[in-house]
Design a protein around this motif. Structure first.
Motif, short mmCIF file in Angstrom:
data_model
loop_
_atom_site.label_atom_id
_atom_site.label_comp_id
_atom_site.label_asym_id
_atom_site.label_seq_id
_atom_site.Cartn_x
_atom_site.Cartn_y
_atom_site.Cartn_z
N HIS A 7 21.23 -5.11 -61.04
CA HIS A 7 21.03 -4.51 -59.73
C HIS A 7 19.54 -4.50 -59.38
CE1 HIS A 7 25.14 -2.95 -59.06
NE2 HIS A 7 25.18 -2.93 -60.38
N SER A 10 17.02 -3.70 -53.38
CA SER A 10 17.58 -4.00 -52.07
C SER A 10 18.02 -5.46 -52.03
CB SER A 10 16.54 -3.74 -50.98
OG SER A 10 15.46 -4.66 -51.13
N PRO A 11 18.88 -5.83 -51.08
CA PRO A 11 19.25 -7.24 -50.92
C PRO A 11 18.03 -8.12 -50.65
CG PRO A 11 20.76 -5.84 -49.69
CD PRO A 11 19.65 -4.96 -50.17
N ARG A 39 25.37 -11.05 -54.56
CA ARG A 39 25.96 -10.26 -53.47
C ARG A 39 25.07 -9.05 -53.21
NH1 ARG A 39 28.67 -14.12 -53.27
NH2 ARG A 39 30.94 -14.35 -53.24
N ASP A 40 24.83 -8.75 -51.96
CA ASP A 40 24.07 -7.56 -51.59
C ASP A 40 22.81 -7.42 -52.44
OD1 ASP A 40 25.94 -6.89 -49.62
OD2 ASP A 40 27.24 -5.93 -51.10
N ASN A 41 22.75 -6.34 -53.25
CA ASN A 41 21.54 -6.12 -54.06
C ASN A 41 21.79 -6.34 -55.55
OD1 ASN A 41 23.18 -3.87 -54.44
ND2 ASN A 41 21.43 -2.52 -54.86
#
Length: 320
Positions: A7, A10-11, A39-41
């Motif tokens: 993780h 942020s994206p 995907r995303d962040n």
């Protein structure tokens, strides 16, 4: 199948690390035999071997460390990092990324923006003679100038000597207005411009008057020994073989030299060979001398400059 999810804040942070380029993720997959999904962040890594997952994670970790130190990750940086991890050079890369390279001058602090620039600066500080070869906009002369000013401020060198060959690129000196000094000034203007970024005009004037900073055409170097100095030769692709040897043999005790040039911008007559092109073969492998080659991916000017350089490279390759 083993997998790991990483993780990020942020994206945008994740996208910056791989330049938002699917080709870079494809390179990771093919190099380390893994599946990488973004995907995303977060990014998920799937692979048969745990070592493959570790390697992909190392790439993102190293790039994140570099980003935090001011590196503006470009595609070339991503590819170099992947190649380094693949070759087992994580420790070498980590030492580059972890140790922030900030050059402090009186007017501003200068941070290298690409991995190539970081490697170049390390080479400048670790070797007595460094050749910085590559296209316009890679910062090869500017960073050398910053290193010189920094070492002068720290008292590690006593003076800076900046030089350029005064090659007539499309104009004849005799037809330019003014006396000899005024005719030569345009050739040296880029060096003054870089210096003005790092020192105040009054400091430049005082240091120049005292001979602590000297900016002169290459022809003025003949017969001299430059000791305790940081010496920069810019536009070295326009030196002849004889001029290059003359310049290199000016090196005195306690001095270091940086020679910069772009082998695609040779302006000397076609019947004369470039001293920079020749010296690559003559001095290759000598201890204390390093050759650093910049790539189009190291260009830090307008984004179109990098594309222009790449287009010219493709054209030359096709028409060689």
């Amino acid at each position: 199948m083993p997998n790991r999810k990483i993780h990020f804040q942020s994206p945008r942070q994740l996208s910056e690390l791989y330049c938002g380029d699917q080709d870079n993720l494809d390179l990771l997959e093919s190099t380390f035999h893994a599946t990488v999904v973004s995907r995303d962040n977060w990014v998920q890594i799937d692979a048969v071997k745990e070592s493959s997952i570790d390697a992909v994670a190392d790439v993102f970790e190293l790039l994140l460390e570099g980003r935090e130190q001011g590196l503006s990750v470009k595609k070339a940086d991503f590819q170099k990092t992947v190649a380094g991890v693949s070759a087992g050079k994580q420790d070498e890369l980590r030492s580059l990324f972890e140790r922030g390279t900030v050059i402090k001058t009186k007017r501003k602090s200068i941070v290298p923006k690409t991995l190539g620039q970081k490697q170049y600066l390390r080479s400048v500080f670790e070797n007595d003679i460094v050749f910085g070869i590559g296209p316009a906009g890679t910062g090869k002369t500017y960073l050398a100038m910053a290193a010189a000013v920094s070492l002068l401020i720290e008292g590690k060198v006593e003076r800076i000597v900046l030089s350029r060959p005064a090659v007539e690129a499309g104009e004849t000196l005799g037809f330019l207005p003014g006396d000899l000094q005024e005719k030569i000034l345009p050739y040296l203007r880029p060096l003054y411009d870089a210096l003005n970024d790092m020192l105040s005009p009054s400091d430049i004037e005082k240091l120049t008057e005292r001979g602590i900073i000297e900016i002169a055409p290459l022809a003025y170097m003949r017969g001299r020994t430059l000791s305790n100095s940081f010496v920069i030769l810019d536009e070295a692709q326009n030196t002849t073989s004889e001029q290059m040897m003359m310049f290199l043999t000016r090196l005195g005790e306690g001095s270091r030299m940086v020679i910069t040039g772009d082998l695609t911008q040779v302006d000397i007559p076609k019947h004369r060979s470039s001293g920079l092109l020749e010296v690559k073969n003559i001095l290759k492998g000598l201890k204390g001398i390093n050759f650093h080659f910049f790539e189009a991916g190291d260009v830090v000017r307008h984004h179109l400059v990098q594309k222009i350089i790449q287009a010219y490279d493709r054209y030359r390759d096709t028409h060689q």
